[in-house]
Design an enzyme around this catalytic site. Structure first.
Site, short mmCIF file in Angstrom:
data_model
loop_
_atom_site.label_atom_id
_atom_site.label_comp_id
_atom_site.label_asym_id
_atom_site.label_seq_id
_atom_site.Cartn_x
_atom_site.Cartn_y
_atom_site.Cartn_z
N GLU A 197 -9.66 -2.04 5.57
CA GLU A 197 -10.28 -1.79 6.86
C GLU A 197 -11.50 -2.72 7.05
O GLU A 197 -12.01 -3.30 6.09
CB GLU A 197 -10.72 -0.33 6.94
CG GLU A 197 -9.58 0.70 6.77
CD GLU A 197 -8.64 0.82 7.95
OE1 GLU A 197 -8.38 -0.19 8.66
OE2 GLU A 197 -8.14 1.94 8.19
N HIS A 240 -7.12 -4.88 10.25
CA HIS A 240 -6.86 -4.68 8.81
C HIS A 240 -5.60 -5.41 8.37
O HIS A 240 -4.66 -5.60 9.14
CB HIS A 240 -6.84 -3.20 8.42
CG HIS A 240 -5.65 -2.41 8.87
ND1 HIS A 240 -5.74 -1.08 9.23
CD2 HIS A 240 -4.35 -2.71 9.01
CE1 HIS A 240 -4.55 -0.63 9.55
NE2 HIS A 240 -3.68 -1.59 9.43
N ASP A 283 0.81 -1.22 0.00
CA ASP A 283 0.00 0.00 0.00
C ASP A 283 0.84 1.27 0.00
O ASP A 283 2.06 1.23 0.17
CB ASP A 283 -0.95 0.00 1.22
CG ASP A 283 -0.30 -0.55 2.48
OD1 ASP A 283 0.94 -0.50 2.58
OD2 ASP A 283 -1.03 -1.03 3.36
N ASN A 289 -7.42 -2.87 14.37
CA ASN A 289 -8.80 -3.21 14.00
C ASN A 289 -8.88 -4.45 13.11
O ASN A 289 -9.94 -4.78 12.59
CB ASN A 289 -9.45 -2.01 13.27
CG ASN A 289 -8.70 -1.61 12.01
OD1 ASN A 289 -7.75 -2.29 11.60
ND2 ASN A 289 -9.10 -0.52 11.39
C1 F6R Z 1 1.55 -1.54 6.04
C2 F6R Z 1 0.25 -2.20 6.17
C3 F6R Z 1 -0.48 -2.28 7.46
C4 F6R Z 1 0.42 -2.54 8.68
C5 F6R Z 1 -0.42 -2.50 9.96
C6 F6R Z 1 0.44 -2.68 11.19
O1 F6R Z 1 2.07 -1.67 4.74
O2 F6R Z 1 -0.24 -2.66 5.19
O3 F6R Z 1 -1.47 -3.28 7.38
O4 F6R Z 1 1.05 -3.77 8.53
O5 F6R Z 1 -1.09 -1.28 10.04
O6 F6R Z 1 1.27 -1.57 11.35
P1 F6R Z 1 2.39 -1.55 12.46
O7 F6R Z 1 3.37 -2.60 12.09
O8 F6R Z 1 3.01 -0.17 12.38
O9 F6R Z 1 1.72 -1.82 13.75
#
Ligand code: F6R
Length: 264
Positions: A143, A138, A67, A136
């Site tokens: 989401e 995701h 992303d 959450n």
């Molecule tokens: C990032 C992504 C997100 C993160 C998730 C956890 O490319 O796709 O799904 O993996 O938000 O983020 P952290 O590791 O910062 O807790």
């Protein structure tokens, strides 16, 4: 779904890097699906160490990132493009032409989404997809409520996601409201998936992913439909899973750690 229970962030990072390094050596032109965020930083540090000490080569590797934020350019320090350059790509021997990340300033996001899907399919799909998880549930930036059939698309970020990510910005106002992300069906097409989960903040969601049924309200539960998923989770992240259940994971850890060892 295999679950490898480890002690802490450091052990999780070493294990994940061992797995990725193994993949890169086994298939030198692998397509790696990569993630950004705090969870994967230690893994990338270990991969850099492994590259420098053991000459693991990324010359023929292709990468596709999950992303990118919308509305910020590639060279913005908060872009996922910059994150990847700083935390991994600038320190390994990857060919810049083989790096793929959605473009956050595309003029036509629908077109960009289609183009990204094509990039992935032209590469023959992702061999190994690395994932983190949001508080959450995701995966990527899909989401809660996102259709399991979704392909690469634009999303509005939930407030909890923006709050969780504000630590990388000067203030919450700077955190973008939208992102472009691989869809859930895009992620599910990967041949193999490695989900990393670390820390107390992820304990509640991880317990749900492990114990609850498959539902679009918790996107990561879709991984239970995939034939080749491994979750590496540390003690804090697994703190809400009961001990009896955790004992079921012992075999997974033994198998995983016997197979994937980082030589350093
Ligand atoms: C990032 C992504 C997100 C993160 C998730 C956890 O490319 O796709 O799904 O993996 O938000 O983020 P952290 O590791 O910062 O807790």
């Amino acid at each position: 779904m295999k679950i490898v229970a480890v002690k802490d962030f450091a052990e999780m990072s070493k294990m994940a890097a061992a797995k990725i390094s193994h993949q890169v050596k086994e298939k030198q032109n692998s397509v790696l699906g990569l993630a950004t965020g705090g969870t994967v930083v230690g893994t990338y540090e270990e991969l850099i160490k492994d590259h420098k000490q053991n000459q693991t080569s990324y010359e023929e590797i292709h990468t596709v990132n999950l992303d990118e934020y919308l509305g910020i350019d590639k060279d913005n320090p908060n872009s996922y493009h910059q994150f990847m350059m700083e935390n991994l790509f600038s320190q390994i021997n990857i060919n810049p032409e083989n790096i793929h990340i959605p473009y956050g300033l595309a003029t036509d996001y629908e077109e960009e989404s289609k183009k990204y899907e094509k990039v992935i399919s032209d590469l023959g799909g992702v061999d190994l997809q690395l994932l983190g998880i949001g508080v959450n549930g995701h995966i990527g930036f899909n989401e809660p409520g996102t259709s399991f059939d979704s392909v690469t698309h634009v999303v509005e970020l939930e407030e909890s996601t923006r709050q969780a990510n504000k630590r990388f910005f000067n203030s919450i106002d700077e955190v973008p409201t939208h992102a472009i992300t691989m869809g859930i069906s895009t992620i599910m097409k990967s041949k193999e998936i490695l989900l990393l989960v670390s820390g107390k903040t992820k304990a509640e969601i991880l317990e749900k992913v492990i114990n609850e049924g498959i539902t679009e309200t918790i996107p990561a539960t879709v991984l239970k439909n995939h034939p080749n998923v491994t979750i590496i989770a540390d003690e804090e992240a697994l703190s809400l899973v009961d001990d009896e259940k955790k004992r079921e994971f012992d075999q997974d850890k033994e198998e995983f750690s016997n197979k994937y060892i980082l030589a350093n």
